[in-house]
Design an enzyme around this catalytic site. Sequence first.
Site, PDB file in Angstrom:
ATOM      1  N   GLY A 222      -0.938 -14.018  -7.327  1.00 49.58           N
ATOM      2  CA  GLY A 222       0.886 -13.798  -7.662  1.00 49.58           C
ATOM      3  C   GLY A 222       1.186 -15.438  -8.310  1.00 49.58           C
ATOM      4  CB  ALA A 252       2.921  -9.660 -13.289  1.00 50.06           C
ATOM      5  N   GLY A 253       0.505  -8.067 -13.036  1.00 46.81           N
ATOM      6  CA  GLY A 253      -1.156  -8.512 -12.792  1.00 46.81           C
ATOM      7  C   GLY A 253      -1.455  -7.386 -14.060  1.00 46.81           C
ATOM      8  CG  ASP A 254      -0.744  -3.154 -14.539  1.00 48.01           C
ATOM      9  OD1 ASP A 254      -1.237  -3.202 -13.642  1.00 48.01           O
ATOM     10  OD2 ASP A 254       0.320  -2.490 -13.555  1.00 48.01           O
TER      11      ASP A 254
END
Length: 308
Positions: A222, A252-254
Amino acid sequence: MPDILSLGEPLWEMSAIPSEPGKYTLGYGGDTMNFCIAAARQGASVGYITRVGNDPFGAQLRVLWEDEGIDCSQVEVDDRASTGGYFIHHGPAGHQFSYARAGSAATKLAPGDIDPDLVADTTFVHASGITQAISETARAAVFSLFREARNAGVSTAFDANVRTRLWTLSEAREALAEILPLTDYFFPSFEDARDLSGSEDYETIMKWAHSLGAQVVLLKLGAKGVQISQGQGADVIQMASFVVDTVDATGAGDCFAGAAIARLVAGDALLDAVRYANAAAALTTTAYGAIAAIPNRDRVKAFLAAQV
C-alpha cells in the site's frame, strides 16, 4: 494476438447514493477486469477470457472493453446465466458489499475456455485467487491456463486476492499451492500474504512464497510501497510508493499489477516496471472508483517526469 491474456470474473456494481436513499449509481468492477484496463491504458495489447450473461450488463461490459481496446474474442455470452454483480452500501463502519454472483456466467468458466494456440502466441497470462474461488471449474480453468503457458514458455502472473466470503483460508492455501509452482510473478498484498502464510514478517513471507514455487514476488504494501524478491535467497529490495493525496484506494493493487506487466511486456527491466507501476497505482488512489481512476500512459509518464 494480444500480448497479455487475463482470465477472470467481471461484475456490475450498484453503489448506494448516501444522500438519496433507495437510489444507486451503476458501475463495473472485478479484479481481473481492473487489471486488463490498467494494462491496456499503459499501451499493452490485452485480451480477456471470461463469460457474461446475455443481458444488458454483459452487453455494456463488452462495449466498455471494446472502447478500452481490449480483445473480446475470448468472451463467451451465456444465454442460461446472468452477469454477476454486487451492491455497495455505506454506513458508519464503512463500505458493505452484498454480492449477486452465485451461478453467474463467469462461474461457468472451465478448462475448455482455454485455447492453447492463443496462449502460446501471447507473452503473459494472468489470473487471481478470486477466479479460483468462484467455482471448481473456474479454478480448473486457472490451472489449465497456467499449465498451457508453462508448456509454451509464456510468462505467468498471479494475484492472491483472498476473499474469505468465497471460501476458507484453508481452501485458498490449497489452491495457491497448486498454482504457485506455475507462477513467474506473484502479486500478494501484505494482508493476503499474512493470512495465507501465518506470518507478519516480510522475510518469512518471501521465503514462504518462494518455497511454494513463486519465482518473483512483489509484496504490495500500500502506502509503504512494495518489496521485491527475484528468487529464493536473493536480496529483497524495498521500493517506496509515491506521495499523493489519496481519497480512494479501490483497485490500486490491480492497477499496480496491470501496469507492471504492461511495462515488462514493453521491455522494461523489473525495477523500472515496478517504479512505473507504483506511480500508476498512486495516481489511481487520487480519485474515486477503480476503473475511472486508472491513469493512462501519458499521465503516468508526466507524473514520473515531475518527480525529483
